[in-house]
Motif scaffolding. Structure first.
Motif, PDB file in Angstrom:
ATOM      1  N   ALA A  95       9.693 -14.986  19.153  1.00  0.00           N
ATOM      2  CA  ALA A  95      11.127 -14.684  19.122  1.00  0.00           C
ATOM      3  C   ALA A  95      11.898 -15.740  19.907  1.00  0.00           C
ATOM      4  CB  ALA A  95      11.386 -13.299  19.697  1.00  0.00           C
ATOM      5  N   PHE A  96      11.397 -16.098  21.075  1.00  0.00           N
ATOM      6  CA  PHE A  96      12.050 -17.119  21.877  1.00  0.00           C
ATOM      7  C   PHE A  96      12.046 -18.461  21.163  1.00  0.00           C
ATOM      8  CE2 PHE A  96      11.828 -20.506  25.079  1.00  0.00           C
ATOM      9  CZ  PHE A  96      13.035 -20.305  25.708  1.00  0.00           C
ATOM     10  N   PHE A  97      10.930 -18.822  20.545  1.00  0.00           N
ATOM     11  CA  PHE A  97      10.802 -20.080  19.817  1.00  0.00           C
ATOM     12  C   PHE A  97      11.840 -20.165  18.694  1.00  0.00           C
ATOM     13  CE2 PHE A  97       8.842 -22.347  16.202  1.00  0.00           C
ATOM     14  CZ  PHE A  97       8.793 -23.613  16.749  1.00  0.00           C
ATOM     15  N   PHE A  98      11.937 -19.124  17.888  1.00  0.00           N
ATOM     16  CA  PHE A  98      12.887 -19.143  16.784  1.00  0.00           C
ATOM     17  C   PHE A  98      14.328 -19.045  17.271  1.00  0.00           C
ATOM     18  CE2 PHE A  98       9.167 -18.089  14.166  1.00  0.00           C
ATOM     19  CZ  PHE A  98       9.324 -19.058  13.199  1.00  0.00           C
ATOM     20  N   LEU A  99      14.554 -18.390  18.388  1.00  0.00           N
ATOM     21  CA  LEU A  99      15.895 -18.329  18.959  1.00  0.00           C
ATOM     22  C   LEU A  99      16.345 -19.707  19.425  1.00  0.00           C
ATOM     23  CD1 LEU A  99      18.184 -16.369  19.638  1.00  0.00           C
ATOM     24  CD2 LEU A  99      17.156 -16.092  21.883  1.00  0.00           C
ATOM     25  N   VAL A 100      15.443 -20.456  20.040  1.00  0.00           N
ATOM     26  CA  VAL A 100      15.768 -21.825  20.474  1.00  0.00           C
ATOM     27  C   VAL A 100      16.045 -22.707  19.263  1.00  0.00           C
ATOM     28  CG1 VAL A 100      14.808 -23.891  21.573  1.00  0.00           C
ATOM     29  CG2 VAL A 100      14.589 -21.669  22.681  1.00  0.00           C
ATOM     30  N   LEU A 101      15.224 -22.595  18.216  1.00  0.00           N
ATOM     31  CA  LEU A 101      15.457 -23.380  17.007  1.00  0.00           C
ATOM     32  C   LEU A 101      16.795 -23.012  16.362  1.00  0.00           C
ATOM     33  CD1 LEU A 101      11.988 -23.547  15.235  1.00  0.00           C
ATOM     34  CD2 LEU A 101      13.175 -25.339  16.493  1.00  0.00           C
TER      35      LEU A 101
END
Length: 68
Positions: free
Chosen positions: A30-36
């Protein structure tokens, strides 16, 4: 379709993936896709600003040529 619109769509899609992984209790993805998604949004803003500046420069150039 211009670059800004592509990054807007990509930002929303990535935000949807982030919400899905957050809902499935996988906070790392979730954090990874939020940053992207945030990066895609900022690229969208950059391309919009760049297009506005190019339009303004073109208007200023045409006004300068008319004044001569």
């Amino acid at each position: 379709m211009n670059k800004a619109r592509i990054f807007q769509i990509l930002s929303v899609a990535l935000l949807g993936f982030a919400f899905y992984f957050f809902w499935m209790d996988n906070s790392d993805f979730a954090f990874f896709f939020l940053v992207l998604s945030a990066c895609s949004f900022l690229l969208n803003v950059r391309f919009q600003a760049k297009a506005r500046l190019a339009d303004r420069e073109e208007q200023n150039t045409s006004e300068d040529l008319e004044a001569r």
